[in-house]
Design an enzyme around this catalytic site. Structure first.
Site, PDB file in Angstrom:
ATOM      1  N   ASP A  96      28.893  51.004  31.083  1.00  0.00           N
ATOM      2  CA  ASP A  96      29.600  51.137  32.350  1.00  0.00           C
ATOM      3  C   ASP A  96      29.966  52.603  32.516  1.00  0.00           C
ATOM      4  O   ASP A  96      30.855  53.111  31.842  1.00  0.00           O
ATOM      5  CB  ASP A  96      30.846  50.266  32.351  1.00  0.00           C
ATOM      6  CG  ASP A  96      31.638  50.387  33.645  1.00  0.00           C
ATOM      7  OD1 ASP A  96      31.187  51.096  34.565  1.00  0.00           O
ATOM      8  OD2 ASP A  96      32.703  49.771  33.741  1.00  0.00           O
ATOM      9  N   ASP A 131      30.684  54.035  35.570  1.00  0.00           N
ATOM     10  CA  ASP A 131      31.308  54.214  36.873  1.00  0.00           C
ATOM     11  C   ASP A 131      32.340  55.331  36.795  1.00  0.00           C
ATOM     12  O   ASP A 131      33.327  55.239  36.085  1.00  0.00           O
ATOM     13  CB  ASP A 131      31.967  52.908  37.298  1.00  0.00           C
ATOM     14  CG  ASP A 131      32.544  52.960  38.693  1.00  0.00           C
ATOM     15  OD1 ASP A 131      32.014  53.708  39.522  1.00  0.00           O
ATOM     16  OD2 ASP A 131      33.512  52.236  38.943  1.00  0.00           O
TER      17      ASP A 131
END
Length: 92
Positions: A14, A16
């Protein structure tokens, strides 16, 4: 490769906000959403400030909490989703 067991063929991380600046996209999306809501339902309110309001009321929170906290900062109470669904008519 990477010292992982051979049976692992894919690894997803992840990232992000790490490799891409997603916060600016989030701020812009919230601004569009809140500004449209305020203009339609509370035209006396000043627009959402994508820097200050986002950091103070929305950033890092679940969506519903961000909406609730931002509206509360303006003295507004959101209508619950359950309340909206209960008042839908079949044509909606």
């Amino acid at each position: 490769m990477l010292g992982m067991p051979e049976f692992i063929t894919t690894c997803l991380f992840d990232l992000d906000g790490v490799l891409t600046d997603t916060a600016s996209v989030h701020r812009a999306a919230w601004k569009t959403t809140f500004d449209a809501y305020l203009a339609e339902h509370h035209p006396d309110q000043t627009p959402f400030d994508a820097e200050r309001d986002y950091l103070d009321h929305v950033d890092g929170k679940p969506r519903e909490a961000g909406v609730r906290d931002f509206l509360a900062s303006r003295g507004l109470t959101p209508v619950s989703y359950t309340h909206l669904r209960a008042h839908e008519t079949p044509e909606h």
